[in-house]
Scaffold this motif. Structure first.
Motif, PDB file in Angstrom:
ATOM      1  N   LEU A 281      30.148  65.270  28.861  1.00 53.92           N
ATOM      2  CA  LEU A 281      31.016  64.112  28.624  1.00 53.92           C
ATOM      3  C   LEU A 281      31.369  63.444  29.939  1.00 53.92           C
ATOM      4  O   LEU A 281      31.749  64.113  30.905  1.00 53.92           O
ATOM      5  CB  LEU A 281      32.301  64.547  27.910  1.00 53.92           C
ATOM      6  CG  LEU A 281      33.325  63.439  27.614  1.00 53.92           C
ATOM      7  CD1 LEU A 281      32.745  62.430  26.620  1.00 53.92           C
ATOM      8  CD2 LEU A 281      34.632  64.028  27.090  1.00 53.92           C
ATOM      9  N   LEU A 282      31.240  62.137  29.973  1.00 60.97           N
ATOM     10  CA  LEU A 282      31.656  61.332  31.127  1.00 60.97           C
ATOM     11  C   LEU A 282      32.224  60.021  30.610  1.00 60.97           C
ATOM     12  O   LEU A 282      31.534  59.265  29.916  1.00 60.97           O
ATOM     13  CB  LEU A 282      30.471  61.063  32.063  1.00 60.97           C
ATOM     14  CG  LEU A 282      30.739  60.122  33.243  1.00 60.97           C
ATOM     15  CD1 LEU A 282      31.784  60.718  34.186  1.00 60.97           C
ATOM     16  CD2 LEU A 282      29.451  59.821  34.009  1.00 60.97           C
ATOM     17  N   ILE A 283      33.491  59.767  30.913  1.00 60.87           N
ATOM     18  CA  ILE A 283      34.152  58.508  30.551  1.00 60.87           C
ATOM     19  C   ILE A 283      34.592  57.845  31.844  1.00 60.87           C
ATOM     20  O   ILE A 283      35.317  58.449  32.645  1.00 60.87           O
ATOM     21  CB  ILE A 283      35.353  58.750  29.624  1.00 60.87           C
ATOM     22  CG1 ILE A 283      34.890  59.450  28.336  1.00 60.87           C
ATOM     23  CG2 ILE A 283      36.046  57.431  29.293  1.00 60.87           C
ATOM     24  CD1 ILE A 283      36.018  59.829  27.419  1.00 60.87           C
ATOM     25  N   GLU A 284      34.179  56.590  32.030  1.00 62.93           N
ATOM     26  CA  GLU A 284      34.320  55.973  33.357  1.00 62.93           C
ATOM     27  C   GLU A 284      34.687  54.494  33.254  1.00 62.93           C
ATOM     28  O   GLU A 284      33.808  53.641  33.149  1.00 62.93           O
ATOM     29  CB  GLU A 284      33.003  56.151  34.112  1.00 62.93           C
ATOM     30  CG  GLU A 284      33.083  55.866  35.588  1.00 62.93           C
ATOM     31  CD  GLU A 284      31.811  56.281  36.298  1.00 62.93           C
ATOM     32  OE1 GLU A 284      31.760  57.417  36.795  1.00 62.93           O
ATOM     33  OE2 GLU A 284      30.860  55.481  36.328  1.00 62.93           O
ATOM     34  N   PRO A 285      35.970  54.160  33.310  1.00 62.28           N
ATOM     35  CA  PRO A 285      36.353  52.752  33.461  1.00 62.28           C
ATOM     36  C   PRO A 285      36.015  52.267  34.868  1.00 62.28           C
ATOM     37  O   PRO A 285      36.263  52.977  35.847  1.00 62.28           O
ATOM     38  CB  PRO A 285      37.868  52.763  33.229  1.00 62.28           C
ATOM     39  CG  PRO A 285      38.178  54.099  32.627  1.00 62.28           C
ATOM     40  CD  PRO A 285      37.126  55.037  33.125  1.00 62.28           C
ATOM     41  N   ARG A 286      35.455  51.057  34.939  1.00 60.47           N
ATOM     42  CA  ARG A 286      35.069  50.484  36.231  1.00 60.47           C
ATOM     43  C   ARG A 286      35.746  49.131  36.402  1.00 60.47           C
ATOM     44  O   ARG A 286      35.720  48.298  35.498  1.00 60.47           O
ATOM     45  CB  ARG A 286      33.548  50.317  36.315  1.00 60.47           C
ATOM     46  CG  ARG A 286      32.776  51.605  36.139  1.00 60.47           C
ATOM     47  CD  ARG A 286      31.279  51.360  36.066  1.00 60.47           C
ATOM     48  NE  ARG A 286      30.513  52.600  35.895  1.00 60.47           N
ATOM     49  CZ  ARG A 286      29.192  52.654  35.755  1.00 60.47           C
ATOM     50  NH1 ARG A 286      28.470  51.536  35.768  1.00 60.47           N
ATOM     51  NH2 ARG A 286      28.585  53.815  35.592  1.00 60.47           N
ATOM     52  N   PHE A 287      36.359  48.933  37.576  1.00 61.28           N
ATOM     53  CA  PHE A 287      37.067  47.693  37.868  1.00 61.28           C
ATOM     54  C   PHE A 287      36.451  47.053  39.108  1.00 61.28           C
ATOM     55  O   PHE A 287      36.242  47.728  40.123  1.00 61.28           O
ATOM     56  CB  PHE A 287      38.555  47.970  38.094  1.00 61.28           C
ATOM     57  CG  PHE A 287      39.203  48.708  36.959  1.00 61.28           C
ATOM     58  CD1 PHE A 287      39.667  48.032  35.843  1.00 61.28           C
ATOM     59  CD2 PHE A 287      39.337  50.098  37.004  1.00 61.28           C
ATOM     60  CE1 PHE A 287      40.253  48.716  34.791  1.00 61.28           C
ATOM     61  CE2 PHE A 287      39.922  50.795  35.962  1.00 61.28           C
ATOM     62  CZ  PHE A 287      40.382  50.096  34.846  1.00 61.28           C
ATOM     63  N   SER A 288      36.152  45.786  38.991  1.00 64.32           N
ATOM     64  CA  SER A 288      35.454  45.087  40.071  1.00 64.32           C
ATOM     65  C   SER A 288      36.256  43.877  40.518  1.00 64.32           C
ATOM     66  O   SER A 288      36.529  42.960  39.730  1.00 64.32           O
ATOM     67  CB  SER A 288      34.067  44.641  39.588  1.00 64.32           C
ATOM     68  OG  SER A 288      33.359  43.982  40.606  1.00 64.32           O
ATOM     69  N   GLY A 289      36.661  43.904  41.800  1.00 68.47           N
ATOM     70  CA  GLY A 289      37.338  42.761  42.388  1.00 68.47           C
ATOM     71  C   GLY A 289      36.378  41.937  43.229  1.00 68.47           C
ATOM     72  O   GLY A 289      35.159  42.107  43.165  1.00 68.47           O
ATOM     73  N   ARG A 290      36.933  41.054  44.017  1.00 69.28           N
ATOM     74  CA  ARG A 290      36.078  40.201  44.834  1.00 69.28           C
ATOM     75  C   ARG A 290      35.302  41.004  45.868  1.00 69.28           C
ATOM     76  O   ARG A 290      34.118  40.781  46.091  1.00 69.28           O
ATOM     77  CB  ARG A 290      36.970  39.178  45.550  1.00 69.28           C
ATOM     78  CG  ARG A 290      36.342  37.840  45.733  1.00 69.28           C
ATOM     79  CD  ARG A 290      37.320  36.872  46.350  1.00 69.28           C
ATOM     80  NE  ARG A 290      37.509  35.744  45.485  1.00 69.28           N
ATOM     81  CZ  ARG A 290      38.164  34.654  45.856  1.00 69.28           C
ATOM     82  NH1 ARG A 290      38.706  34.609  47.050  1.00 69.28           N
ATOM     83  NH2 ARG A 290      38.287  33.651  45.039  1.00 69.28           N
ATOM     84  N   THR A 291      35.958  41.956  46.492  1.00 67.81           N
ATOM     85  CA  THR A 291      35.296  42.768  47.514  1.00 67.81           C
ATOM     86  C   THR A 291      35.376  44.264  47.220  1.00 67.81           C
ATOM     87  O   THR A 291      34.487  45.015  47.600  1.00 67.81           O
ATOM     88  CB  THR A 291      35.905  42.505  48.906  1.00 67.81           C
ATOM     89  OG1 THR A 291      37.312  42.778  48.867  1.00 67.81           O
ATOM     90  CG2 THR A 291      35.679  41.060  49.331  1.00 67.81           C
ATOM     91  N   MET A 292      36.458  44.684  46.557  1.00 70.79           N
ATOM     92  CA  MET A 292      36.653  46.110  46.301  1.00 70.79           C
ATOM     93  C   MET A 292      36.289  46.460  44.862  1.00 70.79           C
ATOM     94  O   MET A 292      36.456  45.659  43.945  1.00 70.79           O
ATOM     95  CB  MET A 292      38.111  46.506  46.565  1.00 70.79           C
ATOM     96  CG  MET A 292      38.557  46.282  47.997  1.00 70.79           C
ATOM     97  SD  MET A 292      37.633  47.295  49.187  1.00 70.79           S
ATOM     98  CE  MET A 292      38.089  48.940  48.664  1.00 70.79           C
ATOM     99  N   LYS A 293      35.803  47.691  44.679  1.00 66.73           N
ATOM    100  CA  LYS A 293      35.486  48.210  43.355  1.00 66.73           C
ATOM    101  C   LYS A 293      36.152  49.574  43.196  1.00 66.73           C
ATOM    102  O   LYS A 293      36.190  50.375  44.137  1.00 66.73           O
ATOM    103  CB  LYS A 293      33.975  48.325  43.170  1.00 66.73           C
ATOM    104  CG  LYS A 293      33.272  46.973  43.210  1.00 66.73           C
ATOM    105  CD  LYS A 293      31.778  47.103  42.941  1.00 66.73           C
ATOM    106  CE  LYS A 293      31.110  45.741  42.956  1.00 66.73           C
ATOM    107  NZ  LYS A 293      29.659  45.814  42.670  1.00 66.73           N
TER     108      LYS A 293
END
Length: 412
Positions: A281-293
């Motif tokens: 099991l792997l659950i992974e929310p990903r957030f992407s900004g202008r330069t940072m992730k």
């Protein structure tokens, strides 16, 4: 379990492949591939003092395309023992593994694209985006946590591991495909196991899915009374896997993959055998900004999976990755960031509640690891370095808690 009974078959296939005549290779219209090597500098944990060890891992994957819509693929990997102990110019023990040998024929029937393949080894497994990339041309979506340099069998949810064939159908212009896999192996017993799996996959702009489910049946030639019969199937080993992403790799998204292996079902409906240790099991929310992730991960992996991974050392835990891939140096784009991992050895998703309650009655304390990393494009590939520091293991010999990884991947 390795296919020991197939060793001669593997060797024969490899010899035939690498001794293909020049006249045959002249028909190749395109070749693509990638290769890599990684070194791990650590300390012997059984030593009382700092005792450096250096091991190497490498892999090669190649694809030959022919004008007659035939594709041959191969992948193999190698892992060495400590090369410092005997000296780098002396013989060193190494494990060599053929991960994939396959041949695929593409043809059209009734306006539908069809792919018929025969394979040996691990073929387009669930838990890797390799199927979605091959059939739909998507950009990579896999998690950084599941990176591996030792082939795909050990680091994926469901590997389609054995010798057999598959039939895939694409439905017109829609990015949808279904498939049937039939193959044999010795995954759970010494007998031949016949595996049958159904697969469905799609790749839309903001949604990707790759799902498969099936079972393995040990083939017996005698019944429970010991009488010789033509064929008896009295056990089923169920398995399933899924990989999906909601959103896309350039914005906020939710990535998840999961599945299970070797769920034993017998003719007696009351005889049901399954362990949470086999859940992936792997659950992974990903957030992407202008330069940072920012990527937050919850993972629960079988022990065999963890042994093949790059970032993860324990079976259950949480990871926070913060990084940027927007640093420009001259004409080069550099990726830099770090992982913070809180992990628990010998735990799985069934222990989630006790972990949240900080219940360590068994003395199984969590490990805390910091892993800064740097990736730099170099020639036709990328150079990646990472320093892993298990903070919870710092003691009088703090160097034993440090691991230095240096790896290089290149496209061919």
């Amino acid at each position: 379990m390795k296919l020991k009974k197939y060793r001669k078959t593997y060797c024969l296939l490899a010899i035939l492949f690498f001794l293909i005549p020049d006249s045959f290779l002249s028909a190749v219209s395109n070749f693509t591939g990638n290769a890599g090597v990684k070194g791990d500098l650590t300390s012997n944990q059984d030593s009382n003092d700092y005792d450096p060890q250096l091991t190497l891992q490498s892999f090669f994957a190649g694809q030959f395309d022919f004008t007659s819509n035939i594709t041959i693929r191969t992948e193999f990997s190698m892992q060495t023992a400590d090369i410092i102990d005997n000296g780098i110019f002396e013989d060193t023990d190494a494990k060599f593994k053929i991960d994939e040998l396959s041949l695929t024929k593409q043809f059209t029937v009734g306006g539908l694209l069809n792919y018929f393949s025969i394979f040996a080894g691990t073929y387009e497994p669930i838990g890797s985006d390799i199927f979605l990339r091959r059939h739909f041309g998507i950009e990579p979506i896999d998690s950084m946590l599941t990176q591996s340099w030792l082939g795909l069998k050990g680091s994926t949810v469901h590997p389609f591991y054995g010798i057999g064939g598959s039939f895939i159908v694409h439905y017109g212009a829609e990015p949808v495909a279904t498939g049937l896999y039939i193959y044999v192996n010795h995954q759970n017993t010494d007998k031949y196991e016949l595996n049958t799996d159904f697969r469905i996959a799609c790749a839309f702009d903001n949604f990707c899915l790759d799902f498969a489910a099936g079972s393995g049946e040990p083939l017996n030639s005698e019944n429970s009374s010991g009488e010789k019969v033509f064929l008896v199937i009295d056990k089923l080993y169920m398995h399933s896997g899924i990989e999906m992403m909601i959103g896309n790799r350039y914005g906020n998204s939710l990535f998840a993959e999961g599945g299970f292996q070797d769920m034993l079902i017998t003719r007696d409906i009351n005889d049901f055998n399954f362990s949470a240790d086999n859940i992936y099991l792997l659950i992974e929310p990903r957030f992407s900004g202008r330069t940072m992730k920012v990527t937050m991960s919850l993972f629960s992996f079988p022990k065999e999976t963890v042994e093949n991974l790059f970032f993860i050392d324990d079976t259950f835990g949480f990871d926070l990755a913060i990084y940027t891939d927007a640093i420009q140096w001259r004409t080069t784009t550099i990726t830099v960031g770090f992982h913070t991992t809180l992990s628990y050895p010998e735990k799985n998703i069934a222990d989630f509640e006790s972990v949240l309650q900080n219940n360590y009655k068994d003395g199984n304390e969590p490990n805390i690891k910091l892993s800064p990393f740097l990736t730099i494009p170099f020639l036709s590939g990328s150079l990646q370095t990472m320093l892993q520091a298990t903070v919870s293991d710092f003691n009088d010999v703090w160097e034993k808690a440090i691991v230095l990884n240096i790896g290089y991947r290149t496209n061919l």
